[in-house]
Design a protein around this motif. Structure first.
Motif, mmCIF file in Angstrom:
data_model
loop_
_atom_site.group_PDB
_atom_site.id
_atom_site.type_symbol
_atom_site.label_atom_id
_atom_site.label_comp_id
_atom_site.label_asym_id
_atom_site.label_seq_id
_atom_site.Cartn_x
_atom_site.Cartn_y
_atom_site.Cartn_z
ATOM 1 N N MET A 122 0.828 -1.203 0.000
ATOM 2 C CA MET A 122 0.000 0.000 0.000
ATOM 3 C C MET A 122 0.859 1.249 0.000
ATOM 4 O O MET A 122 0.597 2.214 -0.741
ATOM 5 N N MET A 123 1.903 1.266 0.814
ATOM 6 C CA MET A 123 2.753 2.458 0.889
ATOM 7 C C MET A 123 3.458 2.707 -0.436
ATOM 8 O O MET A 123 3.561 3.852 -0.893
ATOM 9 N N CYS A 124 3.934 1.643 -1.067
ATOM 10 C CA CYS A 124 4.598 1.804 -2.364
ATOM 11 C C CYS A 124 3.621 2.329 -3.414
ATOM 12 O O CYS A 124 3.976 3.188 -4.230
ATOM 13 N N GLN A 125 2.403 1.821 -3.416
ATOM 14 C CA GLN A 125 1.411 2.286 -4.378
ATOM 15 C C GLN A 125 1.105 3.769 -4.185
ATOM 16 O O GLN A 125 0.889 4.499 -5.149
ATOM 17 N N ARG A 126 1.065 4.225 -2.947
ATOM 18 C CA ARG A 126 0.791 5.646 -2.710
ATOM 19 C C ARG A 126 1.941 6.521 -3.195
ATOM 20 O O ARG A 126 1.709 7.627 -3.691
ATOM 21 N N VAL A 127 3.169 6.047 -3.070
ATOM 22 C CA VAL A 127 4.293 6.809 -3.614
ATOM 23 C C VAL A 127 4.227 6.825 -5.139
ATOM 24 O O VAL A 127 4.433 7.868 -5.779
ATOM 25 N N LEU A 128 3.916 5.675 -5.742
ATOM 26 C CA LEU A 128 3.796 5.622 -7.197
ATOM 27 C C LEU A 128 2.705 6.558 -7.700
ATOM 28 O O LEU A 128 2.813 7.143 -8.781
ATOM 29 N N GLY A 166 13.707 9.079 -2.328
ATOM 30 C CA GLY A 166 13.619 8.992 -0.873
ATOM 31 C C GLY A 166 12.280 8.480 -0.405
ATOM 32 O O GLY A 166 12.200 7.642 0.511
ATOM 33 N N GLU A 167 11.201 8.965 -1.032
ATOM 34 C CA GLU A 167 9.869 8.521 -0.635
ATOM 35 C C GLU A 167 9.685 7.029 -0.921
ATOM 36 O O GLU A 167 9.133 6.286 -0.096
ATOM 37 N N MET A 168 10.117 6.577 -2.091
ATOM 38 C CA MET A 168 9.953 5.160 -2.409
ATOM 39 C C MET A 168 10.844 4.299 -1.536
ATOM 40 O O MET A 168 10.425 3.236 -1.061
#
Length: 362
Positions: free
Chosen positions: A98-104, A155-157
């Motif tokens: 979920m966190m990766c998808q939000r960064v994408l 950095g975010e990813m």
């Protein structure tokens, strides 16, 4: 099926959130019960716990952070939460996709040529020495393999791919400090719990139980609003035989733990001051049990709010020597007195002044 109106749901929420009566709980137990506290503003969890615990000592929370029994990390909704070390280790893998998808969602074009496995490995290699680093320091130390991706996107990813904590002194009582990241595994001495290889979802089931204990009765959409996870229908289906069901005034199905407190709707509710981004409000998709639709925007704008009779009725902030309260609607004389009295107690807690004041406008 029993229908619970907004007032009944309000009193249940206050009881679960330790806002109906201040609790005699150790600070770590309170953090665990609440499923963590949103903590993107570093000092706000102290107010959240002061409003919930009898005799709260802010040094106790600082000691949990420096002692590594609690951590600040990106987790639910990919926001910074202060959670127990045990929950961080147990829950991180379940939230990673979920966190990766939000960064994408924010940086898809910049990251389209980045191999995320390579990025994660490079980040871990940089951080293996255990020295906490700022995001800028971390990205500068990465190999120059991805020139098309800006430092913020990388950095975010990286922060979503590799479990990290925000190391103290960030988040300590009355301390101002920038964000410095450390590997969660190094900080706590072991790796996060992996997802089961058989595809089962024990973490999802545990998240549902813990959510209902702190927020129920609630719908599956409320659960998703709290944690940000889409893939929980199977967990809900698996636990349904253990749960009880209600409906709200709008016909939504609400699930709950059988023995959880659901106080009488007529139970008096004391004035409570909530910090910015408190999950007592943000932990629901339908927030009408605690805040009017007209004021819903306050809950995502970082406004601190005051509960009167269990509902958001004012905002508050601090000045050098005062807590300033701005009602959102006319308050009765008894309510104004109760708000001012609780505001004085909060001012004594927050403001290092011999005679902190309360300013009640309107």
């Amino acid at each position: 099926m029993t229908v619970l109106d907004d007032r009944a749901l309000n009193r249940a929420t206050l009881a679960r959130q330790l806002l109906l009566d201040r609790a005699d709980l150790p600070v770590l137990d309170a953090v665990a019960h609440l499923g963590g506290l949103q903590a993107q503003e570093p000092q706000e969890p102290f107010v959240g716990l002061w409003s919930r615990l009898r005799g709260f000592d802010p040094a106790a929370l600082s000691d949990l952070l420096t002692g590594r029994h609690a951590v600040r990390t990106h987790l639910m909704r990919r926001t910074v939460h202060l959670v127990t070390a045990a929950d961080a280790l147990a829950w991180h893998a379940r939230h990673q996709a979920m966190m990766c998808q939000r960064v994408l969602g924010a940086y898809r074009r910049e990251l389209e040529r980045v191999d995320f496995g390579e990025l994660a490995a490079a980040g871990r290699a940089v951080m293996e020495d255990g020295r906490p680093r700022t995001s800028a320091e971390l990205v500068r130390a990465l190999p120059e393999r991805w020139p098309q991706a800006g430092p913020r996107a990388l950095g975010e990813m990286l922060g979503s791919l590799v479990p990290m904590v925000q190391a103290p002194p960030r988040g300590l009582w009355r301390t101002k400090a920038g964000v410095r990241h450390a590997l969660l595994s190094s900080w706590l001495g072991r790796d996060v719990d992996p997802l089961p290889a058989d595809g089962s979802d024990p973490v999802g089931r545990e998240l549902l139980r813990r959510y209902l204990a702190a927020f129920g009765p609630a719908s599956s959409s409320d659960l998703r609003a709290w944690c940000g996870l889409a893939g929980l229908p199977a967990a809900v289906a698996a636990l349904r035989p253990e749960l009880v069901a209600f409906r709200d005034e709008r016909g939504r199905e609400l699930l709950d733990l059988p023995g959880a407190p659901r106080p009488d709707p007529g139970t008096p509710a004391p004035v409570r001051f909530l910090p910015a981004f408190d999950n007592a409000i943000l932990g629901y998709q339908d927030r009408r049990r605690i805040i009017d639709d007209a004021h819903r925007g306050l809950s995502v704008a970082g406004e601190r709010v005051v509960l009167v009779d269990g509902r958001v009725a004012a905002t508050w902030t601090t000045e050098a020597d005062a807590v300033v309260i701005a009602p959102l609607r006319p308050l009765s004389k008894p309510d104004r007195t109760a708000v001012a009295d609780e505001g004085e107690r909060l001012a004594s807690f927050l403001i290092d002044d011999e005679r902190p004041r309360v300013k009640l406008t309107g």
